[in-house]
Structures are given as C-alpha cells and as structure tokens.
Design an enzyme around this catalytic site. Structure first.
Site, PDB file in Angstrom:
ATOM      1  CG  HIS A   1       5.571   6.888   4.464  1.00  0.00           C
ATOM      2  ND1 HIS A   1       5.474   8.565   4.839  1.00  0.00           N
ATOM      3  CD2 HIS A   1       6.603   6.377   5.388  1.00  0.00           C
ATOM      4  CE1 HIS A   1       6.581   8.901   5.893  1.00  0.00           C
ATOM      5  NE2 HIS A   1       7.041   7.822   6.034  1.00  0.00           N
TER       6      HIS A   1
ATOM      7  CE1 TYR B   1       6.970  12.725   7.573  1.00  0.00           C
ATOM      8  CE2 TYR B   1       9.008  12.510   8.709  1.00  0.00           C
ATOM      9  CZ  TYR B   1       7.762  11.775   8.444  1.00  0.00           C
ATOM     10  OH  TYR B   1       8.358  10.805   8.194  1.00  0.00           O
TER      11      TYR B   1
ATOM     12  CB  SER C   1      13.743  11.825   8.005  1.00  0.00           C
ATOM     13  OG  SER C   1      12.991  11.974   8.839  1.00  0.00           O
TER      14      SER C   1
ATOM     15  CE  LYS D   1       9.389   9.923   0.612  1.00  0.00           C
ATOM     16  NZ  LYS D   1       8.382   8.538   1.888  1.00  0.00           N
TER      17      LYS D   1
ATOM     18  CB  THR E   1       6.454  13.540   3.929  1.00  0.00           C
ATOM     19  OG1 THR E   1       7.883  13.550   3.876  1.00  0.00           O
ATOM     20  CG2 THR E   1       5.729  12.339   4.363  1.00  0.00           C
TER      21      THR E   1
END
Length: 388
Positions: free
Chosen positions: A284, A152, A128, A260, A178
């Site tokens: 999520h 992100y 992440s 995603k 994402t």
C-alpha cells in the site's frame, strides 16, 4: 510500434523551438515537491504520507535502488512492442493506474479527470471504493475505456453484493480486493492535521449512492450526513477477514479476482488455493505497516512460487521507467502506479494526469530500448544485477 510512447520526448523538444516548455515537470521527485506547494498540508500528506516513521515507504525505493539494469548493445531494439494482455484486458504497455481514493481533494474533477486521461492513452484505470464520484459517473466519463474495480470490503454482505453488482453492470471487468487496509494505520501526517476526508463525507460517493447502504439509514445522506458517515465507519473499518470468506466474492463476481496487498509467499500460495486469478505484490505504498519489507524485495520469490498459476502484478514505489523495467524483470506481469498520477492530477486535472502518464510511458519505452530490449516479454532476472 517504433517509439510509440517515446515520441513524447520529441514532441517536448520540438515544442521548445516555439519557446514552449512542458506545463509541468517531467522529474517525478520534483513533481512531488511541486504538488506540495500547490496543495494544502491535509490533501498533500494524505497522498504523500506513510505509516509511522515512513520506513516502509523508504524501503520501497531502497529496494529498487538495490537492483541495477545491465544494458545490452546491438540488439535491434529500434522497433519496440510494449503491449500485453492481463486477465483479459489489453494494455498498450504493462502499466495500470492504481486505485487511489478521494481524488477530489487533489482536483475538483477527481476520478473523472483521471479516467478520461487514462482512456485517451488506453491505460486501464482501477477505480477505488473510496472514490469521490460514483461507479456509474466514472464509467460514463470514459465509456469505452478498460476499467477495473477495487473493493474495500464492507461488513454488510448486502452492501458488498450491491456494490459488486453495480460495478459489473457498469462494465468493470476485473475485481481488485484490497486486503491490507481493513483499518487505517497510524499515519502521523494525517493525525497531526486531524485530516481524514471520509469523516467529512469526501470519498464516500459509492456507498452513499448505493441502494443497500441507503436502505440502512433512517434518512438519506443528503439529509443526515453525520449518520451516513457513522454507518460508513461501521461498515468499512475495523474488521479483518479470513481466507474462507473469499468464497463470498466468487458468488457475487463472475470475472477475474485479484488480491492486493500480498507480501508473503505463503499468502500468495493461499491465494492460488483460494481460486483467485491474480495477486498484487504491494504494501500500500508504505501506508499501512511501518517497518515492513519493501515490496520489490519479495516480488521475485512470490513470482517464482505462483507466477505460472496466477497473474502477479506489482505496486508500491514505482516512479519512473527504470522501475517498471526492474519490476517486470523480477517477475511482475504489469505494474500499478499511484502517487505520480495523483500529483499530476493536483497540477492540472486531466491535463496533469495525461502529462505524467505520457512521461512515465515514454521513460519506460526509452529505457526498455536503450537497455537492449524490444518488448516486456524479453525482460528477466538476467537483465539486472543486485548491489550489496
């Protein structure tokens, strides 16, 4: 390979002859409750909590329960081959570790422990952007392992490009973008504790170590953490994107790109039109939109619409081996697992993650064989029956 992962079951039983039991429970539900006892309310609910009333998280599990496996007999399933390849990555089973941020709130080793445990089993780890450790540190923790990077998307294009360059240089092969968390949802458990790790400088290791991010600061984060955190808030929250902006990612990433957070079949078609290589059908884990559809409910129609053009992956609600069988039968090429390994991390760092992964893979291996199948490729909708 016969019983490649199922052998963990025999290992546990044989250990019992010496009076030994597993270090942590093999029951996913009990594992969550045990993690709650081990963690403070802030860290626990940051992982376990959901948006609003929690209706979407419940819908994820209810969606799995509406599909039931119909076992077949005498199918010569003694020998099973679980391996597959997804976007150029070889998987020993159709399972990846989902991108879970701020893992140091669960165990000091955080993502380093998870990366090592995943590498030992050959399971790809998706790092992440909200990692507690840098891109490079996680790569060094498991240098020979398959690893993907989750983005992100920061508002500053120079920072975005710099992070992507670092990920590629460090050997991350697939980019997972994402889409559903461009701002945080209303999460009562976190709000009641006033708990957000990022404003404490936790989960910010990647931007804080990034040269483009640091160039925008009057002083480095080590000297002025509050201003660095303020810049993080400005760059990583509050801005939605549009489909035409995906071209930026292709300019700065020459490997496969996966989107995603896809829940609508029209968005899946737009993903294909945009030229990406895969989608993750995901809400999520129920953390973003309260009252939303369970991910498994929309998986079949998305797989039918785009499954021959891009790789369709799945997450949200996967807890056991039967869940993996169901998701694959409904059209997923592989699944991403999040909360279970996070609870394992909370129990014992690398040892806890390894135990949870071995348990999950053993359960999947056994369920696949006992339902009459020798490989994931044999799974299709005819394996299941829908209730109600």
């Amino acid at each position: 390979m016969t019983g490649q992962f199922a052998a963990y079951q025999n290992e546990i039983y044989l250990q019992g002859l010496a009076g030994n039991v597993p270090p942590f429970t093999t029951d996913p539900g009990a594992l969550e409750e045990s993690a709650r006892e081990r963690l403070g309310p802030g860290p626990f609910w940051y992982v376990a909590g959901a948006a609003g009333s929690g209706a979407t998280a419940r819908a994820n599990r209810e969606a799995f329960d509406r599909w039931r496996i119909v076992p077949r007999m005498l199918t010569d399933a003694t020998e099973r081959h679980l391996g597959t390849t997804v976007l150029g990555t070889d998987l020993p089973a159709p399972v990846l570790l989902a991108p879970v941020g701020v893992q140091s709130i669960l165990h000091p080793d955080g993502e380093l422990a998870t990366a090592r445990a995943a590498a030992e089993l050959g399971v790809p780890f998706v790092l992440s952007t909200a990692s507690s450790h840098t891109i490079e540190e996680v790569a060094e923790a498991a240098p020979d392992a398959a690893r993907w990077f989750q983005l992100y998307w920061p508002n500053d294009p120079d920072v975005a490009a710099s992070i992507l360059e670092r990920a590629r240089k460090a050997g991350y092969s697939v980019l997972v973008v994402t889409l559903d968390t461009w701002t945080l949802a209303w999460r009562p458990h976190d709000l009641d504790q006033s708990y957000l790790p990022f404003i404490r400088g936790v989960g910010t290791a990647i931007p804080f170590s990034d040269p483009a991010f640091r160039a925008g600061l009057a002083a480095p984060p080590e000297e002025d953490a509050p201003m660095a955190i303020l810049r993080w808030v400005q760059l990583f929250t509050g801005t939605d994107r549009s489909w035409d902006q995906l071209a930026f990612l292709r300019e700065h990433w020459d490997g496969p790109i996966v989107l995603k957070g896809i829940q609508h079949v029209d968005d899946a078609r737009k993903a294909v039109d945009s030229g990406v290589d895969g989608v993750v059908v995901s809400n999520h884990g129920g953390r973003q939109v309260d009252g939303a559809v369970g991910s498994l409910e929309v998986l079949p129609e998305i797989a039918d619409a785009v499954g021959e053009q891009v790789e369709v992956l799945f997450d949200s609600g996967v807890r056991g081996g039967a869940d993996i069988v169901k998701a694959l039968a409904l059209g997923a090429r592989a699944v991403l697992v999040g909360r279970p390994f996070a609870y394992g991390l909370a129990h014992g760092g690398e040892v806890g993650v390894r135990h949870v992964l071995r348990s999950l893979l053993a359960d999947f291996d056994l369920t696949l064989g006992l339902s009459g199948h020798r490989s994931p490729a044999e799974l299709n909708r005819g394996v299941l029956r829908r209730r109600g």
